[in-house]
Design an enzyme around this catalytic site. Structure first.
Site, mmCIF file in Angstrom:
data_model
loop_
_atom_site.group_PDB
_atom_site.id
_atom_site.type_symbol
_atom_site.label_atom_id
_atom_site.label_comp_id
_atom_site.label_asym_id
_atom_site.label_seq_id
_atom_site.Cartn_x
_atom_site.Cartn_y
_atom_site.Cartn_z
ATOM 1 N N ARG A 84 -1.896 7.091 -11.713
ATOM 2 C CA ARG A 84 -2.938 7.107 -12.742
ATOM 3 C C ARG A 84 -4.307 7.547 -12.222
ATOM 4 N NH1 ARG A 84 -1.136 1.091 -14.488
ATOM 5 N NH2 ARG A 84 -0.311 1.215 -12.377
ATOM 6 N N TYR B 8 -30.293 29.478 18.745
ATOM 7 C CA TYR B 8 -28.906 29.963 18.784
ATOM 8 C C TYR B 8 -28.893 31.444 19.144
ATOM 9 C CZ TYR B 8 -24.083 30.452 17.045
ATOM 10 O OH TYR B 8 -22.743 30.675 16.924
ATOM 11 N N LYS C 219 -33.305 18.816 13.768
ATOM 12 C CA LYS C 219 -31.939 18.503 14.193
ATOM 13 C C LYS C 219 -31.892 18.315 15.701
ATOM 14 C CE LYS C 219 -29.099 21.048 15.929
ATOM 15 N NZ LYS C 219 -28.250 22.136 16.446
ATOM 16 N N ALA D 288 0.827 -1.217 0.000
ATOM 17 C CA ALA D 288 0.000 0.000 0.000
ATOM 18 C C ALA D 288 0.856 1.259 0.000
ATOM 19 C CB ALA D 288 -0.925 -0.018 1.215
ATOM 20 N N ALA D 289 2.048 1.170 -0.591
ATOM 21 C CA ALA D 289 2.969 2.313 -0.528
ATOM 22 C C ALA D 289 2.909 3.188 -1.768
ATOM 23 C CB ALA D 289 4.392 1.818 -0.315
ATOM 24 N N ARG E 4 -31.644 15.769 10.484
ATOM 25 C CA ARG E 4 -30.197 15.803 10.717
ATOM 26 C C ARG E 4 -29.831 15.110 12.027
ATOM 27 N NH1 ARG E 4 -29.194 21.833 10.778
ATOM 28 N NH2 ARG E 4 -27.162 21.135 11.492
ATOM 29 N N ASP F 104 -4.570 -2.646 -4.049
ATOM 30 C CA ASP F 104 -5.555 -2.044 -4.961
ATOM 31 C C ASP F 104 -6.417 -3.094 -5.667
ATOM 32 O OD1 ASP F 104 -3.630 -3.107 -6.622
ATOM 33 O OD2 ASP F 104 -3.385 -1.322 -7.862
HETATM 34 C C1 UD1 Z 1 0.846 -5.226 -10.514
HETATM 35 C C2 UD1 Z 1 1.637 -6.430 -11.030
HETATM 36 C C3 UD1 Z 1 0.940 -6.992 -12.272
HETATM 37 C C4 UD1 Z 1 -0.492 -7.373 -11.922
HETATM 38 C C5 UD1 Z 1 -1.233 -6.208 -11.303
HETATM 39 C C6 UD1 Z 1 -2.558 -6.702 -10.758
HETATM 40 C C7 UD1 Z 1 3.984 -5.931 -10.515
HETATM 41 C C8 UD1 Z 1 5.285 -5.514 -11.059
HETATM 42 N N1 UD1 Z 1 2.970 -6.005 -11.390
HETATM 43 O O1 UD1 Z 1 0.897 -4.233 -11.522
HETATM 44 O O2 UD1 Z 1 1.621 -8.148 -12.746
HETATM 45 O O3 UD1 Z 1 -1.169 -7.836 -13.086
HETATM 46 O O4 UD1 Z 1 -0.485 -5.643 -10.203
HETATM 47 O O5 UD1 Z 1 -3.358 -5.631 -10.282
HETATM 48 O O6 UD1 Z 1 3.881 -6.214 -9.329
HETATM 49 N N2 UD1 Z 1 3.176 -0.591 -4.425
HETATM 50 C C9 UD1 Z 1 4.002 -0.421 -3.344
HETATM 51 N N3 UD1 Z 1 5.268 0.065 -3.547
HETATM 52 C C10 UD1 Z 1 5.751 0.335 -4.779
HETATM 53 C C11 UD1 Z 1 4.887 0.144 -5.898
HETATM 54 C C12 UD1 Z 1 3.606 -0.325 -5.685
HETATM 55 O O7 UD1 Z 1 3.606 -0.663 -2.198
HETATM 56 O O8 UD1 Z 1 6.908 0.748 -4.876
HETATM 57 C C13 UD1 Z 1 1.809 -1.089 -4.203
HETATM 58 C C14 UD1 Z 1 0.745 -0.146 -4.726
HETATM 59 O O9 UD1 Z 1 0.349 0.754 -3.709
HETATM 60 C C15 UD1 Z 1 -0.359 -1.097 -5.120
HETATM 61 C C16 UD1 Z 1 0.343 -2.390 -5.452
HETATM 62 O O10 UD1 Z 1 1.640 -2.297 -4.901
HETATM 63 O O11 UD1 Z 1 -1.271 -1.321 -4.062
HETATM 64 C C17 UD1 Z 1 0.429 -2.649 -6.956
HETATM 65 O O12 UD1 Z 1 1.136 -1.587 -7.570
HETATM 66 P P1 UD1 Z 1 0.746 -1.043 -9.023
HETATM 67 O O13 UD1 Z 1 1.721 0.009 -9.375
HETATM 68 O O14 UD1 Z 1 -0.673 -0.723 -9.075
HETATM 69 O O15 UD1 Z 1 1.048 -2.338 -9.907
HETATM 70 P P2 UD1 Z 1 0.428 -2.691 -11.326
HETATM 71 O O16 UD1 Z 1 1.102 -1.895 -12.369
HETATM 72 O O17 UD1 Z 1 -1.043 -2.636 -11.276
HETATM 73 CA CA CA Z 2 -2.461 -1.977 -9.785
#
Ligand code: UD1
Ligand code: CA
Length: 452
Positions: free
Chosen positions: A14, A389, A353, A8-9, A335, A103
């Protein structure tokens, strides 16, 4: 032993948003909370969340979730780099590591159970989820093992990211979900070998699949489960999938939707039987809607409890309690802290309210009831206002049971009207009125003839 790590980093470039992507919301809860709840039933020994972009904001959103270990990834050099950050916190860990992309919010808990089971049975170093997508663009492609083993066996030789694929590889629609179960000691041994020789110049977690040498995939039956959210179009697609799941669930449980696609629900909303939801109604947060209610058209209900057979028409209700048989609207606003006793009637352009209304109260037209307590059967005349009020503080208005306020009355709080009081139309009252009295608070009409 099982550990879960949620990635989640990332920034979520996009999404074009100031909000970190994993805090985007779907049917009322964030992506990362959905991902976390999809693995709750596995009862992992450790739960690690890799945070980086706006780490503090992500961590504070999840403060209520106990037992999470936050691991900082700074800067963010890719999904492989994210998992490299676990080498230290998991250095003595010997079990399996389930990695979840933060994600991918629609995963079913049962699917993760199946993934773990296959992994334990097959003895592969990594087992990952895959799906065949009609439009696989943007996803990594799962390359089935080419050493003579049939693809159906589930053996995988590599994952190649969309942007690194050859034309031929792009035609392969078997995609990587971003959900993996690794043997942690084996993964830990290959993580330092990752390189940035790809189109994005990042360290890819997906490259560990080829490095590990023995990988399996489990194809999900319902490809919707693995939709990853990279942009707002995918966010909208996931919302539609979730809303459809919720509406189907409630229709099966005895709720009528006259125009299902125009209504949205939250997971925290429950309905009794024979509720009718008319077009353009929206339910958010935690609601309890009693049996036989008729909601809509055109209403918004949030964090509220409605008893049986309540009718709501073109109205907004937030943080309120409505007892059975009330009729609300059209065009009413209830409310925070409004409580309506059974059989009350709130009509057009009435706002309530932080007020407690007894049973059978009627406020049919053009009123504001704020910080008020109304006994049973009070009749609130058109245009009655509780002036709560004084410019600094809010004060309460008390209206005893069976009282009637005339049209256009202003009750300046704090004020108490006893039971069965009648307030003359057009009055402004600033003093208490005893039970049974008639109160005037206005100049008498004066007529001077022949002056015009
Ligand atoms: C990634 C996969 C891809 C897969 C897709 C599925 C890789 C290289 N690719 O691509 O094969 O089909 O997910 O949804 O893994 N994140 C970090 N640190 C980072 C980069 C990303 O924590 O440095 C986290 C993001 O917050 C996200 C997740 O990793 O929750 C996926 O990153 P994202 O950049 O969305 O990968 P995709 O290009 O979708
Ligand atoms: Ca992704």
């Amino acid at each position: 032993m099982l550990a879960v790590a949620v990635l989640a980093a990332g920034k979520g470039t996009r999404m074009k948003s100031d909000l970190p992507k994993v805090l985007a919301s779907l049917a009322g809860s964030t992506l990362v909370e959905r991902v976390l709840s999809s693995c709750e039933h596995l009862e992992p020994e450790r739960r690690l969340l890799i945070v980086g972009h706006q780490a503090e904001r992500v961590a504070s959103t999840l403060a209520a979730h106990g037992g999470l270990e936050f691991v900082l990834q700074q800067p963010q050099l890719g999904t492989g780099h994210a998992v490299q950050q676990l080498l230290e916190p998991l250095q003595d860990f010997e079990g399996q590591l389930l990695v979840l992309n933060g994600d991918v919010p629609l995963l079913r808990p049962e699917t993760l159970g199946q993934l773990l089971e296959l992994h334990r049975r097959s003895g592969a170093a990594v087992t990952l989820l895959s799906a065949r997508l009609a439009d696989p663009s943007g996803y990594g492609r799962v390359i089935a093992a080419d050493d003579g083993i049939a693809a159906e066996d589930g053996a995988v030789s590599a994952i190649v990211e969309h942007r690194d694929c050859s034309e031929e590889q792009r035609r392969n629609n078997l995609t990587n979900a971003g959900i993996y179960c690794f043997d942690w000691p084996k993964l830990a041994a290959v993580l330092p070998l990752l390189a940035t020789n790809n189109d994005q110049g990042e360290l890819y977690l997906t490259d560990t699949v080829a490095l590990l040498g023995s990988a399996m995939h489990l194809e999900v039956a319902d490809p919707q489960e693995i939709i990853g959210i990279n942009d707002r179009l995918q966010l909208a697609e996931c919302e539609a999938v979730l809303q459809q799941r919720l509406r189907r669930h409630w229709m099966a449980a005895g709720v009528t939707f006259t125009d299902p696609l125009s209504c949205t629900l939250s997971e925290g909303t429950t309905f009794g039987r024979d509720v009718v939801v008319e077009p353009q109604c929206h339910f958010r947060g935690n609601n309890q809607i009693g049996s036989g209610c008729r909601i809509g058209p055109g209403s918004l209900i949030e964090n509220s409890r409605l008893g049986e057979s309540v009718e709501v028409l073109f109205s907004v209700l937030r943080d309120v309690e409505v007892e059975q048989g009330c009729v609300i609207g059209p065009y009413a606003q209830l409310r925070a802290g409004a409580h309506l006793g059974a059989g009350s009637r709130i009509g057009n352009f009435v706002e309530v309210k932080n007020s407690h209304l007894g049973a059978g109260v009627k406020a049919n037209h053009l009123s504001y009831l704020g910080d008020a307590d109304l006994g049973d059967g009070v009749n609130v005349g058109a245009g009655t206002i509780t002036a709560n009020y004084d410019g600094v503080r809010k004060h309460r208005t008390h209206i005893g049971a069976g009282s009637k306020t005339g049209a256009n009355s202003t009750l300046v709080a704090p004020i108490r009207l006893g039971d069965k009081v009648t307030v003359a139309a057009g009055s402004t009252l600033t003093k208490d009125v005893p039970a049974g009295a008639l109160a005037f608070g206005r100049a008498r009409q004066v007529v001077k003839e022949g002056r015009s």
